[in-house]
Motif scaffolding. Structure first.
Motif, PDB file in Angstrom:
ATOM      1  N   ARG A 189     -25.224  21.284  -6.789  1.00  0.00           N
ATOM      2  CA  ARG A 189     -24.528  22.131  -7.756  1.00  0.00           C
ATOM      3  C   ARG A 189     -23.755  21.274  -8.758  1.00  0.00           C
ATOM      4  NH1 ARG A 189     -24.338  27.622  -7.148  1.00  0.00           N
ATOM      5  NH2 ARG A 189     -25.357  28.426  -5.284  1.00  0.00           N
ATOM      6  N   VAL A 190     -23.170  20.195  -8.289  1.00  0.00           N
ATOM      7  CA  VAL A 190     -22.473  19.285  -9.201  1.00  0.00           C
ATOM      8  C   VAL A 190     -23.465  18.714 -10.216  1.00  0.00           C
ATOM      9  CG1 VAL A 190     -21.092  17.188  -9.384  1.00  0.00           C
ATOM     10  CG2 VAL A 190     -20.769  18.712  -7.423  1.00  0.00           C
ATOM     11  N   LEU A 191     -24.650  18.370  -9.746  1.00  0.00           N
ATOM     12  CA  LEU A 191     -25.683  17.848 -10.638  1.00  0.00           C
ATOM     13  C   LEU A 191     -26.077  18.892 -11.685  1.00  0.00           C
ATOM     14  CD1 LEU A 191     -27.668  15.613 -11.422  1.00  0.00           C
ATOM     15  CD2 LEU A 191     -29.247  16.503  -9.679  1.00  0.00           C
ATOM     16  N   LYS A 192     -26.182  20.147 -11.273  1.00  0.00           N
ATOM     17  CA  LYS A 192     -26.518  21.222 -12.214  1.00  0.00           C
ATOM     18  C   LYS A 192     -25.453  21.344 -13.306  1.00  0.00           C
ATOM     19  CE  LYS A 192     -29.251  24.218  -9.157  1.00  0.00           C
ATOM     20  NZ  LYS A 192     -29.312  25.539  -8.467  1.00  0.00           N
ATOM     21  N   VAL A 193     -24.188  21.173 -12.929  1.00  0.00           N
ATOM     22  CA  VAL A 193     -23.103  21.251 -13.900  1.00  0.00           C
ATOM     23  C   VAL A 193     -23.198  20.103 -14.902  1.00  0.00           C
ATOM     24  CG1 VAL A 193     -20.587  21.054 -14.181  1.00  0.00           C
ATOM     25  CG2 VAL A 193     -21.543  22.554 -12.420  1.00  0.00           C
ATOM     26  N   ILE A 194     -23.484  18.913 -14.406  1.00  0.00           N
ATOM     27  CA  ILE A 194     -23.629  17.749 -15.291  1.00  0.00           C
ATOM     28  C   ILE A 194     -24.778  17.967 -16.273  1.00  0.00           C
ATOM     29  CG2 ILE A 194     -24.272  15.304 -15.350  1.00  0.00           C
ATOM     30  CD1 ILE A 194     -22.704  14.999 -12.702  1.00  0.00           C
ATOM     31  N   ILE A 195     -25.882  18.508 -15.784  1.00  0.00           N
ATOM     32  CA  ILE A 195     -27.020  18.815 -16.661  1.00  0.00           C
ATOM     33  C   ILE A 195     -26.630  19.874 -17.686  1.00  0.00           C
ATOM     34  CG2 ILE A 195     -29.340  19.823 -16.724  1.00  0.00           C
ATOM     35  CD1 ILE A 195     -29.801  18.512 -13.943  1.00  0.00           C
ATOM     36  N   GLU A 196     -25.926  20.890 -17.226  1.00  0.00           N
ATOM     37  CA  GLU A 196     -25.491  21.980 -18.114  1.00  0.00           C
ATOM     38  C   GLU A 196     -24.626  21.441 -19.252  1.00  0.00           C
ATOM     39  OE1 GLU A 196     -25.734  25.939 -19.167  1.00  0.00           O
ATOM     40  OE2 GLU A 196     -26.558  25.159 -17.280  1.00  0.00           O
ATOM     41  N   LEU A 197     -23.674  20.596 -18.912  1.00  0.00           N
ATOM     42  CA  LEU A 197     -22.779  20.047 -19.936  1.00  0.00           C
ATOM     43  C   LEU A 197     -23.530  19.094 -20.863  1.00  0.00           C
ATOM     44  CD1 LEU A 197     -19.967  19.836 -21.132  1.00  0.00           C
ATOM     45  CD2 LEU A 197     -19.435  18.069 -19.436  1.00  0.00           C
ATOM     46  N   GLY A 198     -24.442  18.305 -20.318  1.00  0.00           N
ATOM     47  CA  GLY A 198     -25.234  17.406 -21.156  1.00  0.00           C
ATOM     48  C   GLY A 198     -26.078  18.169 -22.162  1.00  0.00           C
ATOM     49  N   ARG A 199     -26.706  19.230 -21.718  1.00  0.00           N
ATOM     50  CA  ARG A 199     -27.528  20.038 -22.623  1.00  0.00           C
ATOM     51  C   ARG A 199     -26.676  20.677 -23.715  1.00  0.00           C
ATOM     52  NH1 ARG A 199     -28.027  24.881 -23.791  1.00  0.00           N
ATOM     53  NH2 ARG A 199     -26.527  25.490 -22.195  1.00  0.00           N
ATOM     54  N   ALA A 200     -25.487  21.154 -23.348  1.00  0.00           N
ATOM     55  CA  ALA A 200     -24.620  21.829 -24.304  1.00  0.00           C
ATOM     56  C   ALA A 200     -24.034  20.885 -25.338  1.00  0.00           C
ATOM     57  CB  ALA A 200     -23.482  22.535 -23.560  1.00  0.00           C
ATOM     58  N   THR A 201     -23.970  19.604 -24.989  1.00  0.00           N
ATOM     59  CA  THR A 201     -23.291  18.633 -25.841  1.00  0.00           C
ATOM     60  C   THR A 201     -24.238  17.901 -26.780  1.00  0.00           C
ATOM     61  OG1 THR A 201     -21.662  18.271 -24.088  1.00  0.00           O
ATOM     62  CG2 THR A 201     -21.743  16.638 -25.830  1.00  0.00           C
ATOM     63  N   GLY A 202     -25.446  17.625 -26.351  1.00  0.00           N
ATOM     64  CA  GLY A 202     -26.325  16.711 -27.069  1.00  0.00           C
ATOM     65  C   GLY A 202     -27.213  17.345 -28.120  1.00  0.00           C
ATOM     66  N   ALA A 203     -28.446  16.836 -28.207  1.00  0.00           N
ATOM     67  CA  ALA A 203     -29.367  17.221 -29.275  1.00  0.00           C
ATOM     68  C   ALA A 203     -29.899  18.636 -29.128  1.00  0.00           C
ATOM     69  CB  ALA A 203     -30.542  16.239 -29.320  1.00  0.00           C
ATOM     70  N   GLU A 204     -29.608  19.293 -28.017  1.00  0.00           N
ATOM     71  CA  GLU A 204     -29.977  20.701 -27.856  1.00  0.00           C
ATOM     72  C   GLU A 204     -28.763  21.610 -27.963  1.00  0.00           C
ATOM     73  OE1 GLU A 204     -32.258  21.496 -24.344  1.00  0.00           O
ATOM     74  OE2 GLU A 204     -33.423  19.655 -24.512  1.00  0.00           O
ATOM     75  N   GLY A 205     -27.600  21.031 -28.258  1.00  0.00           N
ATOM     76  CA  GLY A 205     -26.378  21.841 -28.284  1.00  0.00           C
ATOM     77  C   GLY A 205     -25.481  21.490 -29.440  1.00  0.00           C
TER      78      GLY A 205
END
Length: 348
Positions: A189-205
């Motif tokens: 679940r921690v990994l899912k959160v890290i992925i979620e934040l990465g997606r929201a921050t980078g070239a897709e967000g």
């Protein structure tokens, strides 16, 4: 195709002290004096008085949660060498603000039955990323703003070089802090959160939204492009905050999907309201330069569809967001309902 023009956008507020006369040390001290009166230790227990009125006390809730987040931010980023870097990071991170993103993260975790302290590192990370975006957004190469939250922007105090690096450091530390400080949660679940934040921050967000926003200046763009900008530049991080809280609280996929819709609606509403406030409020009320979107010739909802229709769009988005909370216990949904209403009807 019309060429993209680079413009000098914002001039200093005439009623503020000229930046050349400001001492960096005095400004930093002002930030910490301002927040000292509202700090509480992050180890204190959050109040849950069952004998309170059935009417949800939003002001009290936000005060408690903002204090909790502020104290956690203060503790997780102590001063270190090189001092100027940490001063710059702390200057913007602890400068106040509404703390909407971290509070949404905590409220979402509690909505699905989790302990808000489980989500506190993630909530802090959301604020770190948001603060990074403000530091970078204010730079001369971006929005070229002189004031943020009623204080000189980071680059006006520390210089552009340190401001850029402070933003970079906050962004990187956000992911580190989630990974090392989250306790009592399955690592997946921690990994899912890290992925979620990465997606929201980078070239897709967030970054994608910022790029399209910059490249759309002085161009006639339609509503679909404007919606893309707002969904990525603003809504993506709000979505990450809500969804991450739910993930850490143990939510299933169906619940996460509902909360994702809730967050996308409030995220878009947040930016529509921002567009409205930019042309209806003063710089003193906003704590930042008013009418800067007009000065930069940006496409906004009021410019594209008019002020009244913009207000109706915001109202519809907030109503649809709240509908996603149907079926949750009222006492647990109240904070997210109130936060949606606050986002839709705030004045700064």
């Amino acid at each position: 195709m019309q060429a993209f023009n680079v413009q000098t956008r914002i001039k200093p507020l005439s009623k503020c002290i000229p930046l050349s006369t400001l001492s960096r040390r005095s400004i930093i001290k002002k930030v910490f004096r301002k927040d000292d009166t509202t700090r509480t230790k992050s180890t204190e227990k959050v109040s849950h008085n069952k004998n309170e009125s059935k009417t949800f006390n939003f002001e009290k809730y936000m005060h408690e949660r903002a204090n909790l987040v502020h104290a956690a931010l203060d503790e997780c980023l102590p001063m270190a060498f090189p001092e100027v870097l940490f001063e710059s990071m702390r200057y913007s991170l602890l400068a106040g603000g509404k703390r909407v993103r971290p509070v949404l993260c905590l409220a979402s975790c509690e909505l699905v039955g989790g302990d808000c302290r489980t989500a506190l590192p993630a909530a802090c990370a959301m604020e770190m990323v948001h603060t990074m975006s403000l530091i970078h957004d204010d730079l001369p190469a971006m929005d070229n703003d002189d004031y943020r939250r009623g204080l000189p922007t980071n680059h006006k105090v520390f210089g552009e070089d340190i401001a850029i690096l402070a933003g970079d450091a906050l962004l990187v530390y956000a992911f580190e802090y989630i990974a090392k400080a989250t306790r009592g949660v399955d690592p997946s679940r921690v990994l899912k959160v890290i992925i979620e934040l990465g997606r929201a921050t980078g070239a897709e967000g967030l970054v994608a939204g910022q790029v399209v926003d910059i490249k759309s200046e002085n161009l006639d763009v339609d509503l679909s492009v404007l919606q893309y900008i707002h969904e990525h530049k603003t809504a993506a991080l709000l979505e990450a905050a809500v969804v991450s809280g739910a993930i850490l609280g143990g939510a299933d996929d169906k619940t996460i999907a509902k909360l994702r819709k809730y967050s996308l609606h409030i995220g878009l509403a947040f930016q529509v309201v921002d567009d409205i406030l930019d042309v209806t409020q003063t710089s003193e009320v906003l704590g930042k330069t008013a009418a800067k979107d007009v000065a930069a010739n940006k496409t906004t909802y009021p410019k594209l569809v008019g002020l009244e229709k913009s207000k109706r769009i915001a109202d519809d988005l907030i109503r649809e967001a709240i509908q996603q909370l149907d079926g949750f216990p009222k006492e647990k949904a109240d904070p997210l309902i109130a936060l949606a209403q606050y986002i839709g009807y705030r004045q700064n």
